[in-house]
Scaffold this motif. Structure first.
Motif, PDB file in Angstrom:
ATOM      1  N   SER A  67       8.558 -33.019  43.010  1.00  0.00           N
ATOM      2  CA  SER A  67       7.667 -32.077  43.685  1.00  0.00           C
ATOM      3  C   SER A  67       7.259 -32.709  45.011  1.00  0.00           C
ATOM      4  O   SER A  67       7.252 -33.939  45.155  1.00  0.00           O
ATOM      5  CB  SER A  67       6.430 -31.783  42.835  1.00  0.00           C
ATOM      6  OG  SER A  67       5.546 -32.885  42.842  1.00  0.00           O
ATOM      7  N   GLU A  90      14.937 -30.656  56.087  1.00  0.00           N
ATOM      8  CA  GLU A  90      15.485 -29.369  55.654  1.00  0.00           C
ATOM      9  C   GLU A  90      16.233 -28.681  56.804  1.00  0.00           C
ATOM     10  O   GLU A  90      17.332 -28.153  56.599  1.00  0.00           O
ATOM     11  CB  GLU A  90      14.343 -28.487  55.145  1.00  0.00           C
ATOM     12  CG  GLU A  90      14.777 -27.320  54.310  1.00  0.00           C
ATOM     13  CD  GLU A  90      13.608 -26.623  53.634  1.00  0.00           C
ATOM     14  OE1 GLU A  90      13.829 -26.081  52.545  1.00  0.00           O
ATOM     15  OE2 GLU A  90      12.486 -26.609  54.198  1.00  0.00           O
ATOM     16  N   SER A  96      16.695 -29.775  50.316  1.00  0.00           N
ATOM     17  CA  SER A  96      16.318 -28.380  50.103  1.00  0.00           C
ATOM     18  C   SER A  96      15.049 -28.368  49.267  1.00  0.00           C
ATOM     19  O   SER A  96      14.784 -29.300  48.504  1.00  0.00           O
ATOM     20  CB  SER A  96      17.440 -27.607  49.407  1.00  0.00           C
ATOM     21  OG  SER A  96      17.683 -28.126  48.120  1.00  0.00           O
ATOM     22  N   ARG A  97      14.272 -27.314  49.464  1.00  0.00           N
ATOM     23  CA  ARG A  97      13.054 -27.125  48.672  1.00  0.00           C
ATOM     24  C   ARG A  97      13.177 -25.792  47.949  1.00  0.00           C
ATOM     25  O   ARG A  97      13.635 -24.808  48.526  1.00  0.00           O
ATOM     26  CB  ARG A  97      11.812 -27.135  49.559  1.00  0.00           C
ATOM     27  CG  ARG A  97      11.520 -28.504  50.136  1.00  0.00           C
ATOM     28  CD  ARG A  97      10.240 -28.539  50.908  1.00  0.00           C
ATOM     29  NE  ARG A  97      10.415 -27.908  52.224  1.00  0.00           N
ATOM     30  CZ  ARG A  97       9.465 -27.799  53.122  1.00  0.00           C
ATOM     31  NH1 ARG A  97       8.261 -28.253  52.854  1.00  0.00           N
ATOM     32  NH2 ARG A  97       9.701 -27.232  54.281  1.00  0.00           N
ATOM     33  N   SER A  98      12.747 -25.802  46.696  1.00  0.00           N
ATOM     34  CA  SER A  98      12.783 -24.575  45.910  1.00  0.00           C
ATOM     35  C   SER A  98      11.607 -24.586  44.938  1.00  0.00           C
ATOM     36  O   SER A  98      11.096 -25.661  44.596  1.00  0.00           O
ATOM     37  CB  SER A  98      14.103 -24.463  45.158  1.00  0.00           C
ATOM     38  OG  SER A  98      14.273 -25.571  44.315  1.00  0.00           O
ATOM     39  N   PRO A  99      11.195 -23.405  44.498  1.00  0.00           N
ATOM     40  CA  PRO A  99      10.079 -23.355  43.537  1.00  0.00           C
ATOM     41  C   PRO A  99      10.469 -24.022  42.219  1.00  0.00           C
ATOM     42  O   PRO A  99      11.612 -23.920  41.766  1.00  0.00           O
ATOM     43  CB  PRO A  99       9.845 -21.859  43.335  1.00  0.00           C
ATOM     44  CG  PRO A  99      10.538 -21.175  44.458  1.00  0.00           C
ATOM     45  CD  PRO A  99      11.649 -22.086  44.886  1.00  0.00           C
ATOM     46  N   SER A 100       9.523 -24.697  41.613  1.00  0.00           N
ATOM     47  CA  SER A 100       9.743 -25.331  40.322  1.00  0.00           C
ATOM     48  C   SER A 100       9.890 -24.248  39.256  1.00  0.00           C
ATOM     49  O   SER A 100       9.130 -23.283  39.244  1.00  0.00           O
ATOM     50  CB  SER A 100       8.553 -26.230  39.979  1.00  0.00           C
ATOM     51  OG  SER A 100       8.596 -26.615  38.623  1.00  0.00           O
ATOM     52  N   ARG A 104       5.949 -21.959  39.676  1.00  0.00           N
ATOM     53  CA  ARG A 104       6.521 -21.436  40.920  1.00  0.00           C
ATOM     54  C   ARG A 104       5.685 -21.776  42.149  1.00  0.00           C
ATOM     55  O   ARG A 104       6.155 -21.641  43.269  1.00  0.00           O
ATOM     56  CB  ARG A 104       6.721 -19.924  40.815  1.00  0.00           C
ATOM     57  CG  ARG A 104       7.471 -19.562  39.562  1.00  0.00           C
ATOM     58  CD  ARG A 104       8.773 -18.897  39.580  1.00  0.00           C
ATOM     59  NE  ARG A 104       9.335 -18.301  40.729  1.00  0.00           N
ATOM     60  CZ  ARG A 104      10.538 -18.615  41.189  1.00  0.00           C
ATOM     61  NH1 ARG A 104      11.242 -19.561  40.618  1.00  0.00           N
ATOM     62  NH2 ARG A 104      11.047 -17.991  42.214  1.00  0.00           N
ATOM     63  N   SER A 107       6.574 -26.818  44.913  1.00  0.00           N
ATOM     64  CA  SER A 107       7.836 -26.909  45.634  1.00  0.00           C
ATOM     65  C   SER A 107       8.583 -28.170  45.202  1.00  0.00           C
ATOM     66  O   SER A 107       8.063 -29.277  45.308  1.00  0.00           O
ATOM     67  CB  SER A 107       7.557 -26.952  47.139  1.00  0.00           C
ATOM     68  OG  SER A 107       8.754 -27.044  47.857  1.00  0.00           O
ATOM     69  N   THR A 112      20.654 -32.458  49.399  1.00  0.00           N
ATOM     70  CA  THR A 112      21.810 -31.569  49.449  1.00  0.00           C
ATOM     71  C   THR A 112      23.067 -32.439  49.479  1.00  0.00           C
ATOM     72  O   THR A 112      22.975 -33.664  49.678  1.00  0.00           O
ATOM     73  CB  THR A 112      21.772 -30.714  50.730  1.00  0.00           C
ATOM     74  OG1 THR A 112      21.868 -31.598  51.860  1.00  0.00           O
ATOM     75  CG2 THR A 112      20.497 -29.879  50.810  1.00  0.00           C
TER      76      THR A 112
END
Length: 167
Positions: A67, A90, A96-100, A104, A107, A112
């Motif tokens: 996170s 990024e 890359s960052r994405s919701p857990s 959600r 981050s 990558t």
């Protein structure tokens, strides 16, 4: 060659004279730190990284996706500083960052394939920085230097002030 400042070993701790010349301990420490930062920045620029971004990538490679908050805590930096660093990484396509999936609102940050491809280059840069820092020193002198710098760090930094994570 710069003249070194020598103190008598028999003096009590805390009673060292203040060096009034420009080769004093404080000046040498500042110049060494600045030289390290300039060298590191120059070598990292060759692989499109800024100082500090190498530490972010190293932490992700070592610990896997994290996170954003945990990554900041792991490196001992402010979350807002981490946010700026991650934005740059990024934009460059290195992370890359994405919701857990579990929360959600959290981050998750991961490298990558383009970021993972930098690993040998980051290791090369850090190896070159290390090589240049210890050039002319024996292994024993390097160990002594590390121990002494650890003491100096402890003397000038409280853990809550200067603890920027593991070295």
């Amino acid at each position: 060659m710069a003249e070194s400042v020598m103190y008598e070993a028999t003096m009590e701790p805390g009673s060292l004279p203040v060096a009034e010349d420009h080769n004093g301990l404080s000046c040498l420490m500042a110049k060494a730190a600045l030289g390290h930062r300039v060298l590191l920045a120059g070598l990292l620029a060759e692989i499109d990284l800024y100082p500090g971004q190498d530490r972010v990538l190293l932490a992700l490679w070592e610990h896997g996706p994290q996170s954003q908050n945990k990554l900041a805590a792991l490196l001992g930096i402010d979350v807002s500083t981490m946010t700026r660093s991650l934005q740059r990484l990024e934009r460059s396509g290195f992370v890359s960052r994405s919701p857990s999936p579990a929360n959600r609102r959290v981050s998750m940050v991961s490298t990558t394939p383009k970021g993972d491809a930098l690993r040998p280059e980051v290791n090369r840069v850090l190896g070159e920085v290390h090589r240049r820092m210890v050039e002319g020193l024996t292994a024993e002198q390097v160990a002594t230097l590390c121990a002494l710098l650890g003491v100096v760090r402890g003397n000038v930094c409280g853990d809550e002030v200067c603890d920027t994570g593991p070295c």
